[in-house]
Every structure is written in C-alpha cells, then in structure tokens.
Design an enzyme around this catalytic site. Structure first.
Site, short mmCIF file in Angstrom:
data_model
loop_
_atom_site.label_atom_id
_atom_site.label_comp_id
_atom_site.label_asym_id
_atom_site.label_seq_id
_atom_site.Cartn_x
_atom_site.Cartn_y
_atom_site.Cartn_z
N ARG A 1 19.81 43.15 32.22
CA ARG A 1 20.44 42.24 32.32
C ARG A 1 20.87 41.56 33.36
O ARG A 1 21.06 40.24 33.48
CB ARG A 1 21.08 41.79 31.65
CG ARG A 1 21.71 42.56 29.90
CD ARG A 1 22.63 41.87 29.21
NE ARG A 1 23.42 41.14 29.75
CZ ARG A 1 24.90 40.51 30.13
NH1 ARG A 1 25.72 41.42 29.16
NH2 ARG A 1 25.31 39.81 29.94
N ARG B 1 37.61 38.15 26.80
CA ARG B 1 36.80 36.97 27.32
C ARG B 1 36.69 35.65 26.56
O ARG B 1 35.70 34.75 25.95
CB ARG B 1 35.04 37.04 27.27
CG ARG B 1 33.85 39.01 27.39
CD ARG B 1 34.72 38.61 28.96
NE ARG B 1 33.94 37.72 29.87
CZ ARG B 1 32.24 38.71 30.31
NH1 ARG B 1 32.54 39.63 29.98
NH2 ARG B 1 32.13 37.58 31.35
N LYS C 1 22.14 36.93 39.79
CA LYS C 1 21.89 36.53 39.04
C LYS C 1 23.34 35.89 38.22
O LYS C 1 22.85 34.23 37.47
CB LYS C 1 22.76 37.65 37.50
CG LYS C 1 23.25 37.32 36.37
CD LYS C 1 23.13 38.75 35.73
CE LYS C 1 24.78 39.18 35.67
NZ LYS C 1 25.66 38.57 34.58
N ASN C 2 24.14 35.79 39.14
CA ASN C 2 25.89 35.27 38.96
C ASN C 2 25.70 33.24 39.50
O ASN C 2 26.77 32.37 39.27
CB ASN C 2 27.56 35.54 38.97
CG ASN C 2 27.47 36.86 38.06
OD1 ASN C 2 26.29 36.69 36.68
ND2 ASN C 2 28.17 37.38 38.05
N ASP D 1 33.27 43.28 39.39
CA ASP D 1 32.10 43.34 38.91
C ASP D 1 31.56 44.69 40.15
O ASP D 1 30.51 45.49 39.78
CB ASP D 1 31.08 42.23 38.82
CG ASP D 1 31.19 41.75 38.30
OD1 ASP D 1 30.41 40.05 38.51
OD2 ASP D 1 31.79 41.93 37.50
N CYS E 1 32.97 41.46 24.52
CA CYS E 1 31.67 41.84 25.38
C CYS E 1 33.06 43.37 24.95
O CYS E 1 34.46 43.59 25.49
CB CYS E 1 31.59 41.64 26.21
SG CYS E 1 32.27 41.19 27.80
C1 EPZ Z 1 32.16 36.11 35.65
O1 EPZ Z 1 32.21 35.82 34.56
C2 EPZ Z 1 30.96 36.92 35.79
N1 EPZ Z 1 29.78 36.19 35.25
C3 EPZ Z 1 31.30 38.27 35.79
O2 EPZ Z 1 30.16 38.93 35.76
C4 EPZ Z 1 32.20 38.41 36.53
O3 EPZ Z 1 33.37 40.04 36.05
C5 EPZ Z 1 33.32 37.51 36.65
O4 EPZ Z 1 33.31 35.98 36.72
C6 EPZ Z 1 34.93 37.84 37.14
O5 EPZ Z 1 34.43 37.13 38.59
C7 EPZ Z 1 28.82 35.06 35.22
O6 EPZ Z 1 28.98 34.20 36.43
C8 EPZ Z 1 27.98 35.32 34.29
P1 EPZ Z 1 36.22 34.72 34.49
P2 EPZ Z 1 33.24 34.70 33.45
O7 EPZ Z 1 36.53 32.89 33.64
O8 EPZ Z 1 32.77 33.17 34.42
C9 EPZ Z 1 40.33 35.34 31.93
C10 EPZ Z 1 28.52 40.59 35.70
O9 EPZ Z 1 29.01 42.33 35.26
N2 EPZ Z 1 39.99 34.07 31.45
O10 EPZ Z 1 36.31 34.46 36.06
O11 EPZ Z 1 33.45 35.13 31.89
C11 EPZ Z 1 39.17 36.24 31.85
O12 EPZ Z 1 39.24 36.82 30.55
C12 EPZ Z 1 29.63 39.53 35.10
O13 EPZ Z 1 28.09 40.15 36.44
C13 EPZ Z 1 41.01 33.79 30.47
O14 EPZ Z 1 42.72 34.10 30.21
O15 EPZ Z 1 34.91 35.40 33.63
C14 EPZ Z 1 39.79 37.98 32.74
O16 EPZ Z 1 40.48 38.07 32.72
C15 EPZ Z 1 30.84 40.58 34.05
N3 EPZ Z 1 40.96 32.36 30.35
C16 EPZ Z 1 39.66 36.78 34.03
O17 EPZ Z 1 39.98 35.16 33.36
C17 EPZ Z 1 39.36 31.35 30.62
O18 EPZ Z 1 39.67 30.38 29.70
C18 EPZ Z 1 38.62 36.04 35.28
O19 EPZ Z 1 37.23 35.48 34.07
C19 EPZ Z 1 38.05 32.34 31.02
C20 EPZ Z 1 38.93 33.37 31.81
#
Ligand code: EPZ
Length: 432
Positions: free
Chosen positions: A401, A121, A22-23, A309, A116
């Site tokens: 999802r 996020r 998915k990711n 995850d 969420c």
């Molecule tokens: C991706 O989400 C995945 N989703 C998530 O999978 C996964 O949990 C996550 O990466 C971490 O591995 C997809 O790839 C579609 P991040 P993403 O930006 O990119 C902080 C699932 O269950 N952050 O890497 O949205 C954020 O709050 C889903 O399949 C900022 O502070 O995650 C978090 O603490 C859930 N500022 C950390 O970084 C930003 O601008 C990692 O978030 C962006 C993120």
C-alpha cells in the site's frame, strides 16, 4: 497472498532512489477534482493505494489515464458526488475526497471510513470543518452525506485531542478554496505533504496564505484550472531506508530525500549514533557514527514532531541499540501491532500504556511473522534484515500500500529479500 522471505546479515550498501510521497499523492489525486480541466501528476509512487484512488476517481466519472509508471492524467469534467463503498472501504484515505467534492459540486456522499489496527480513525474534525463552512452533514447507513449548497468562508479551529489532523486539514482547504469569502483555518496541520498540496492548489489558481504554518488564510475563488504537479518525495520511505542502513550497520545514499522534511527524525537518530548527513537539498548519506547505537527516546507528535509513521521502524532499530529505549505514541496510542511480532524474533519489549520499553542488544533471530499494517510491515522487514537466519513476513499486501518496489530496492542495496507467492511456500512453513 504473497510472503517476503528475508535472510538477515548483509550490511546494506549503495544508492536508493526514493519515490513520490503516498501521503501527498493521495490528497493531490483528490485535488484534481476541484477543476473541470485536465491535470497531470508526476513522480506518483507505484502503490496499491494510488491504484485504489485512481479507481475511485474513475468510478466518480473522471477519465483517468496512466501515462507511464509514475505519471497520471486526470480529466474530471464530468463527475458525480457519490463514492463507491466497495472501493472506499479498502482505503480510508479516500475520506480526502470529501473536501474537493463539496468544493466543486457542493455535494458529497462518502462511506464512513472504517477504523484500522492503528486506531479508531475518527472524522469528527473533518465534519466540524465542513459544518463551519456552512455545510450540513448526515450520517445515514454508514454514508457521510454532505450538502454544501450554502458554502461560504469562515473561521475553523482544527485542533483535536491528539493535535492537528492531516487529512482533516486537506479536506478543509479543498472545500474552502472554492467557498466564497475568506476562510481562516487555525491549528492546521503543517506536514510537508500539506505544503505540497497547497503548492498544487496555488498552481490551479487557489489563493492560500500561511502554508507551512498552523494558521492558513484562504480567499475563495469561483473556478480553478487544471495543472501539472510533481509529487514531493516520500519522507517516510526515505527515513525507513535510513533505518535499514543503520540496523544492518551499512552505509547508503538516499536520492530524492530532503533532510528539511525530517528534522525531528534526524535529530533523534544522530543522538543515537546514526550518521545522517545531507549531501545536497535532495540527497542524504546514512551510516553509523558509533560502533554501537545508543538507546532511543521517542515521542511521536504532529509535524514538526517525530512522525508517528516512523515509530514502528524505530522500535525495530531500538532492539539493536544499547540500553533501554522508550517509544511513546501521542498520535495513535495503540499503534503497537509490530511489538508482539518483533518479540517472536527475540525482541525484549514491555508495554507501558502508550509507550513501548525496549531492552536493547536483543539477539534477533528470523521467524515467521505477520504484517498487520503498513508501517508495522516495514518494521518487521527491517528486523529481518538484521536478524540471524530467515524471516518470513506474511500479508505483505499491507506493505504494497505504501512502499514502491520495496524488495527490489532492498535487493539493489544487497539485502537478501524475495517475494514468494503463497503457492511456492515450503511445506514446513507454518501459516497462522
Ligand atoms: C495521515 O492520516 C496519514 N495518512 C497517516 O499515515 C499518518 O499516520 C497521520 O496522518 C498522522 O501523521 C495520509 O495522509 C493518507 P490524522 P490521517 O487525521 O489524516 C485524530 C501511513 O502510515 N483525529 O492526522 O487520517 C486521530 O485519531 C498513514 O502512511 C481525530 O480525533 O491522520 C489521530 O489520533 C497511517 N478526529 C490524530 O488525530 C479527526 O477528525 C491524527 O490523525 C481526525 C483525526
């Protein structure tokens, strides 16, 4: 809404075929917009999030055709830069449309994704990346409006309080591949899904060095071509089934599962007494090495650390292990919606800040429980497979999802799981 009914007990046995990731698939759908030419994506998982992404691309003006269950063809010759709120609000991953729209059209308008249950996020790092590339950004009535007329290569540091950002990195890469000049991304995420996206972009003609590392160097090109790309297997789905085998004391074979993508997970599981072995680069066998599992100690981190995850699913497994397990969230500190629901099934879990402290050898008994997010849903189903009696999991639209044909795959492994329409729920069923 549909409900899963699970009868706990049978050890899972047999072989399961892991679907596409998915990711990886979601940013790769977005990446097709970078070229006016047609691209084909293969091994795409059959998920509601993929359906949403396909609908958004269609709304943007792309011609999107589903060739078969796992193959999609996208012709993005004529696309607009505004994504529809009604669809975007359903899937926060649509934020990864920002990069390709700015790269291809120099403009983008994407509704700000909501938070969420797993956390706030934020997208500050996404915005920072685009501003480093010379774009100007406004947030107006919940819409992120990007003007990238002056896009040019630059240096971007993408590290945040919780480490790197996965979709923030995909946006930075997809804007930079069409930005004139050289872009250097430091503290880039290096998840396997990022590597898979870079492989696709390089096929399209992008010039990217450093894939798999935390430093990427990109030389912008003037145009990209269409391509055909096979989505990598879903490592989180694979590990979820590995935990399903361990929690039911069964033994299964995972096809299309790459041990190289799951180093940290495999290490933790083997230390706990789970037998995980790679039969080939694309196949794994999972069972138990010990009659009883030892406690788990997990701290989630960006790749190559333990995947956030897999934290909820591992918590379900920890309920069966001996001793006290401690699972600490460093990526999404509030990602514990599964805990109160597991406790309804008899789990003995205390929360200490962003750690769950699990007292093992709890007797899990079936109960009506509520799914709250994708991975929490999986955790409740895994617990139901190991619990005594019947477990009813509500709101399984969360599960749909991100898991392709979950109940069918579990049934093929001997799991007693059925999907029941709400109209067929027993009168005694207590809905919340
Ligand atoms: C991706 O989400 C995945 N989703 C998530 O999978 C996964 O949990 C996550 O990466 C971490 O591995 C997809 O790839 C579609 P991040 P993403 O930006 O990119 C902080 C699932 O269950 N952050 O890497 O949205 C954020 O709050 C889903 O399949 C900022 O502070 O995650 C978090 O603490 C859930 N500022 C950390 O970084 C930003 O601008 C990692 O978030 C962006 C993120």
């Amino acid at each position: 809404m549909e409900v899963f009914r699970i009868c706990g007990g049978p050890p899972l046995k047999g072989t399961v075929n892991i679907s596409g990731s998915k990711n990886a698939a979601l940013p790769e759908f977005a990446a097709t917009l970078l070229s006016p030419e047609t691209s084909t994506l293969k091994n795409v998982p059959d998920l509601s999030d993929v359906q949403f992404m396909a609908e958004i691309l269609s709304e943007l003006g792309a011609q999107v055709e589903r060739i078969d269950r796992t193959t999609w063809k996208i012709n993005p010759r004529n696309i607009a830069h505004r994504a529809p709120y009604e669809l975007v609000r359903k899937m926060r991953a649509s934020i990864c449309l920002l990069g390709p729209l700015v790269g291809r059209l120099r403009m983008a308008e994407i509704p700000m994704p909501g938070g969420c249950v797993i956390g706030q996020r934020p997208i500050d790092l996404h915005i920072k990346a685009l501003e480093c590339l010379g774009a100007t950004i406004e947030l107006e009535k919940g819409i992120v409006k990007v003007n990238g007329q002056n896009l040019k290569g630059s240096k971007i540091f993408l590290g945040g309080r919780h480490g790197s950002t996965v979709t923030g990195t995909t946006n930075a890469i997809m804007a930079a591949v069409l930005a004139p000049g050289i872009t250097k991304i430091e503290s880039s995420a290096c998840e396997p899904e990022i590597i898979d996206l870079c492989k696709m972009l390089i096929k399209m003609g992008a010039k990217i060095n450093g894939t798999g590392s935390h430093i990427l160097e990109i030389e912008g090109v003037s145009k990209l071509n269409g391509c055909t790309h096979e989505v990598m297997p879903d490592r989180i789905e694979a590990a979820t089934y590995a935990i399903a085998a361990a929690i039911t004391e069964g033994e299964i074979i995972l096809n299309n599962a790459r041990a190289e993508h799951l180093g940290s997970f495999i290490n933790v599981m083997q230390e706990s007494g789970v037998m995980i072995e790679a039969l080939s680069s694309n196949q794994m066998r999972v069972g138990l090495n010990e009659s009883e599992l030892n406690s788990l100690e997990i701290i989630t981190l960006p790749y190559p650390g333990f995947p956030t995850d897999l934290q909820a699913q591992s918590c379900a497994l920890a309920c069966k292990a001996k001793g006290i397990s401690i699972l600490t969230e460093r990526v999404y500190p509030s990602r514990f919606m599964h805990v109160p629901e597991l406790m309804r099934m008899g789990a003995d879990i205390a929360m200490e800040g962003s750690s769950s402290v699990v007292k093992g050898k709890s007797k899990l008994t079936g109960a009506p429980v509520m799914a709250s997010d994708l991975r929490a849903s999986a955790a409740l189903i895994l617990a139901g497979l190991a619990a005594e009696g019947e477990t009813w999991v509500q709101r399984i639209y969360h599960l749909d999802r991100g898991y392709d044909a979950f109940e069918k795959k579990l049934q093929a492994l001997g799991g007693i799981v059925e999907r029941i329409p709400e109209s067929k729920l027993p009168k005694s069923f207590s809905t919340f």
